[in-house]
Design a protein around this motif. Structure first.
Motif, PDB file in Angstrom:
ATOM      1  N   ARG A   9      13.116 -21.989  66.823  1.00 40.17           N
ATOM      2  CA  ARG A   9      11.670 -21.999  66.955  1.00 40.17           C
ATOM      3  C   ARG A   9      11.470 -21.939  68.385  1.00 40.17           C
ATOM      4  NH1 ARG A   9       8.873 -25.322  62.002  1.00 40.17           N
ATOM      5  NH2 ARG A   9       9.059 -23.684  60.544  1.00 40.17           N
ATOM      6  N   TRP A  10      10.391 -21.384  69.010  1.00 43.14           N
ATOM      7  CA  TRP A  10      10.095 -21.591  70.614  1.00 43.14           C
ATOM      8  C   TRP A  10       8.417 -21.725  70.393  1.00 43.14           C
ATOM      9  CZ3 TRP A  10      13.089 -17.359  69.317  1.00 43.14           C
ATOM     10  CH2 TRP A  10      14.123 -17.035  70.035  1.00 43.14           C
ATOM     11  N   HIS A  11       8.162 -22.635  71.636  1.00 38.37           N
ATOM     12  CA  HIS A  11       6.687 -22.952  71.445  1.00 38.37           C
ATOM     13  C   HIS A  11       6.116 -22.427  73.219  1.00 38.37           C
ATOM     14  CE1 HIS A  11       8.235 -26.781  73.065  1.00 38.37           C
ATOM     15  NE2 HIS A  11       7.495 -26.628  74.063  1.00 38.37           N
ATOM     16  N   ILE A  18       3.491 -20.286  68.855  1.00 43.77           N
ATOM     17  CA  ILE A  18       4.708 -20.818  68.309  1.00 43.77           C
ATOM     18  C   ILE A  18       5.326 -19.291  67.804  1.00 43.77           C
ATOM     19  CG2 ILE A  18       3.955 -21.446  66.024  1.00 43.77           C
ATOM     20  CD1 ILE A  18       6.016 -23.791  66.247  1.00 43.77           C
ATOM     21  N   GLU A 183      12.146 -25.351  70.809  1.00 43.00           N
ATOM     22  CA  GLU A 183      11.885 -26.524  70.036  1.00 43.00           C
ATOM     23  C   GLU A 183      13.307 -27.369  69.749  1.00 43.00           C
ATOM     24  OE1 GLU A 183       9.086 -26.264  66.826  1.00 43.00           O
ATOM     25  OE2 GLU A 183       7.734 -26.163  68.252  1.00 43.00           O
TER      26      GLU A 183
END
Length: 183
Positions: A9-11, A18, A183
């Motif tokens: 996961r990236w934000h 996200i 994340e």
């Protein structure tokens, strides 16, 4: 058949957006399946699926704009010939990698495929997929390995855009300054 599956996961760097990515590697193929929720003046959400061969050469890219019903399907022979919705795309001849604007994942494809050592650079051209319009253009880029397995310099050869990317041992972006953070 053994399968290696990762969830990443990236934000967004400065926003509530996200991305949730499931990456599967198994004998002969790599499959990325992701949903990205983008903030900004006109927020939107997209689902993309990228299938690669074992050497990280893209074989198909499907991008679905959630809620609009718009879908892009690109298919590649892995040798630089692309088909969009059943028709050849000659302007992408020689292109091996897709680049979806809203994700740091597509940086992983050339990083893994090129396998550069510290100090080495490679000029490539990507199939740059702009969202939410789903337009596709050839986009010249350069990747330079600053520290093997840790840092790459990504540069556009069509503008002065450049970012130093921190990656993990799998070639997945950890930080993409001003855009995405893991994340």
């Amino acid at each position: 058949m053994s399968e290696d599956m990762k969830i990443v996961r990236w934000h967004e760097w400065d926003g509530p957006g996200i991305e949730h990515l499931e990456l599967r590697e198994r004998a002969g193929e790599v499959l990325a399946d992701s949903v990205v929720i983008c903030s900004g003046q006109t927020p939107f959400a997209v689902r993309y699926r990228i299938e690669c061969d074992a050497n990280w050469r893209a074989r198909s890219v499907t991008v679905d704009m959630i809620g609009s019903g718009q879908t892009l399907v690109l298919v590649s022979d892995g040798e630089g010939h692309w088909i969009r919705d059943g028709s050849a795309v000659p302007e992408l001849d020689g292109v091996l990698d897709p680049d979806v604007t809203v994700t740091p994942f597509t940086n992983t494809l050339p990083i893994r495929r090129l396998r550069l050592s510290t100090g080495q650079s490679a000029d490539i051209t990507t199939a740059f997929i702009r969202l939410p319009t789903l337009t596709v253009v050839a986009n010249p880029q350069r990747y330079t390995c600053l520290e093997e397995g840790r840092r790459y310099l990504y540069e556009s050869r069509a503008s002065d855009f450049r970012r130093e990317l921190e990656i993990d041992a799998d070639g997945l972006v950890v930080t993409y300054p001003d855009f995405w953070q893991r994340e």
